[in-house]
Design an enzyme around this catalytic site. Structure first.
Site, mmCIF file in Angstrom:
data_model
loop_
_atom_site.group_PDB
_atom_site.id
_atom_site.type_symbol
_atom_site.label_atom_id
_atom_site.label_comp_id
_atom_site.label_asym_id
_atom_site.label_seq_id
_atom_site.Cartn_x
_atom_site.Cartn_y
_atom_site.Cartn_z
ATOM 1 N N GLU A 53 119.235 74.032 95.115
ATOM 2 C CA GLU A 53 118.293 73.303 94.252
ATOM 3 C C GLU A 53 116.718 74.178 93.925
ATOM 4 O OE1 GLU A 53 117.149 70.032 96.861
ATOM 5 O OE2 GLU A 53 119.109 68.998 96.866
ATOM 6 N N LYS A 91 119.563 57.502 95.182
ATOM 7 C CA LYS A 91 120.575 58.412 94.408
ATOM 8 C C LYS A 91 121.592 57.415 93.682
ATOM 9 C CE LYS A 91 120.080 62.111 97.745
ATOM 10 N NZ LYS A 91 120.809 63.004 98.724
ATOM 11 N N ARG A 144 120.848 64.964 93.045
ATOM 12 C CA ARG A 144 121.681 65.579 94.043
ATOM 13 C C ARG A 144 121.634 67.072 94.063
ATOM 14 N NH1 ARG A 144 124.847 61.782 96.511
ATOM 15 N NH2 ARG A 144 124.937 63.167 98.337
ATOM 16 N N LYS A 189 112.304 63.205 93.757
ATOM 17 C CA LYS A 189 112.803 64.478 94.370
ATOM 18 C C LYS A 189 113.658 65.067 93.270
ATOM 19 C CE LYS A 189 114.880 65.190 98.430
ATOM 20 N NZ LYS A 189 115.609 65.200 99.691
#
Length: 430
Positions: free
Chosen positions: A207, A339, A368, A390
Site C-alpha cells: 500500500e 470495502k 484494498r 483509507k
C-alpha cells in the site's frame, strides 16, 4: 437515453501484478463507463466470493477469465436494455442473477465491475462527475474525508517482523483536504529520513507505506512520532494515529501471538494491551483490534475504550449489512470499514454506509491492498459524507490516484468544499 446497450469485461492487472476484472458499460447514447475491481490480501471469512480460475498453469491460478466470461455472457444477456439509471434495480437483478448468499456463482468481482461501471456511465450521460451523481442516490450533502495514511506496513502487507498490518497518520488539524494531504506527505518524507538514519530499509509494501524490519510494533509508533515532529507538526493536535491491527491474522488457538513483543495474550490481556497503547500514544482509531470471530473480546474492547477511540470493524463486518446489523444490535465497535468488493454491488455499499449513519457509527471508505488506477472510492467517500478514507500511503500511483481525485473534487466544490477534520471524531470523548 440511459438504457444499457453493451456490457463488456476484460482481464487486467492490479497493483500486485495479479489479474483482476475491468468492466465497461455502454449506454444507448454511446456513452461508456468503466470500472476496475480491487482485491484484498487479508480477507474476512464472510466476504463475498472473488471468483478466481484456479488454473495453476496460468497466473499461478489467479486468473479471472471465468468472472470475465460471466460478465460477457449471462450478465450481459440479462442487463442489455435495462435502464442504467435504476442503480438499485440493476444491482438487485445482479444479486438475483447470481442467486447465492456470497455471490459465489458469478463472482463478486463480476457483479461489482458491472455495478460500478454502470454508475460511471450514467454519470457521464448526465454530464456529472461521479461524486455529484452518487450524491443524488443517497446523501444530499458532500464533504472531503480525513485521509487515513498508511505509512508503515506490517503483517500480511509486508515481509517484516511487525505484527500489526498498518500504522497510519490522520491529519485532522487542518482547514482543507489539500492542506491535510500536504502534511501527510511531509510526514511520509520525514519518516523516510528517520528510517534511513536508523539504517533501516525504505522499501515500500503493497500500500505504499514503508516496510522496515523493526523489532516490535512499538518501534513503528515511535518512528512515526519522530517523523511528525521532524516535519514540524504536533502529534495529538495536528495529527492523530490509527492502527489496523488485523488481529485475525495472528490469532491462534484462542491466543493473540505478538511475535514483535514476544507475547501470547488472551482476549482480555490483548484488550489491556491496546488500552495501554491508547493511554501512551495519540491513537484515535483501531481497526480489527480483535479477531473477527472474537465477539466477546470485541464487546469488552468496545466497553473499555469505545468512548474515546474509534473501533473499526473490517473483517468483523465485511461491509455486509446483515452482519453489520448484528454488530450494531450487540453494541460491537463504533465504526465500519467500507470495502466495495467485500459485498459486491454499489447499492449494498451505499446501504451499509446509510446504516452506519443511522446507528451513529463512523463509515470509512477503503481501498484494498491489490488496487488499480480506478478512483471510484474517492467519489463515493465524498458523495456519502463518509468522514474518512483509507487509500494507502503517499507513493505508488495506485494509491496517489485517489488522493489526486479528492484534490480535483475539492477544487470543483470551491468555497463549498468542507473538510471533515476533527469533526470526523466529534462523538468521541477523551
Amino acid at each position: 437515453m440511459t438504457a444499457i446497450a453493451k456490457i463488456y469485461a476484460r482481464e487486467i492487472l492490479d497493483s500486485r501484478g495479479n489479474p483482476t476484472l475491468e468492466a465497461e458499460v455502454t449506454l444507448e447514447n454511446a456513452v461508456c463507463g468503466r470500472a476496475a475491481v480491487p482485491s484484498g490480501a487479508s480477507t474476512g471469512t464472510k466476504e463475498a466470493v472473488e471468483l478466481r480460475d484456479g488454473d495453476k498453469t496460468r497466473y499461478l491460478g489467479k486468473g479471472v477469465r471465468a468472472a470475465v466470461d460471466n460478465v460477457n455472457g449471462v450478465i450481459a444477456a440479462a442487463l442489455v436494455g435495462f435502464d442504467g439509471a435504476d442503480q438499485t434495480g440493476l444491482d438487485h437483478r445482479l444479486i438475483n442473477l447470481d442467486g447465492t448468499e456470497n455471490k459465489g456463482r458469478l463472482g463478486a468481482n463480476a457483479l461489482l465491475g458491472v455495478s460500478l461501471a454502470t454508475a460511471h456511465a450514467v454519470a457521464a450521460a448526465r454530464k456529472q462527475p461521479l461524486w455529484m451523481y452518487l450524491s443524488t442516490l443517497g446523501e444530499s450533502k458532500v464533504s472531503l474525508p480525513v485521509p487515513m495514511m498508511n505509512i508503515i506496513n506490517g503483517g500480511a502487507h509486508a515481509d517484516n517482523n511487525v505484527d500489526f498490518q498498518e500504522f497510519m497518520v490522520l491529519p485532522v488539524g487542518f482547514a482543507s483536504f489539500s492542506e491535510a494531504l500536504r502534511a501527510g506527505t511531509e510526514i511520509f518524507h520525514a519518516l523516510k529520513s528517520v528510517l534511513k538514519g536508523q539504517g533501516l530499509s525504505t522499501a515500500v509494501g503493497d500500500e505504499g507505506g514503508f516496510a522496515p524490519d523493526l523489532r516490535s510494533n512499538v518501534e513503528a509508533l515511535d518512528a512515526i512520532l519522530e517523523a511528525i515532529g521532524r516535519a514540524g507538526y504536533i502529534a495529538g493536535e495536528d495529527v492523530l494515529l490509527g492502527l489496523d491491527v488485523a488481529s485475525s491474522e495472528f490469532r491462534d488457538n484462542g491466543k493473540y501471538n505478538l511475535v514483535g513483543e514476544n507475547k501470547r495474550l488472551t482476549s482480555e490481556q490483548f484488550v489491556d494491551f491496546l488500552d495501554d497503547w491508547v493511554t501512551q500514544y495519540p491513537i484515535i482509531s483501531i481497526e480489527d483490534g480483535l479477531a473477527e470471530d472474537d465477539w466477546a473480546g470485541w464487546k469488552q474492547l468496545t466497553e473499555r475504550i469505545g468512548h474515546k477511540v474509534q473501533l473499526v470493524g473490517d473483517d468483523l463486518f465485511v461491509t455486509n449489512p446483515k452482519v453489520f446489523q448484528e454488530g450494531i444490535t450487540s453494541g460491537i465497535a463504533n465504526a465500519i470499514l467500507i470495502k466495495l468488493n467485500q459485498i459486491g454491488t454499489l447499492t449494498e455499499t451505499l446501504e451499509s454506509i446509510a446504516m452506519a449513519h443511522r446507528a451513529q457509527y463512523a463509515a470509512i471508505v477503503s481501498h484494498r491492498s491489490g488496487e488499480t488506477e480506478d478512483t471510484s472510492i474517492a467519489d463515493i467517500a465524498v458523495a456519502t459524507t463518509a468522514t474518512q478514507i483509507k487509500t494507502g500511503s503517499l507513493c505508488r500511483s495506485d494509491r496517489v490516484a485517489k488522493y489526486n481525485q479528492l484534490l480535483r473534487i475539492e477544487q470543483a466544490l470551491g468555497v463549498g468544499a468542507r473538510y471533515a477534520g476533527r469533526d470526523a471524531f466529534v462523538s468521541l470523548k477523551s
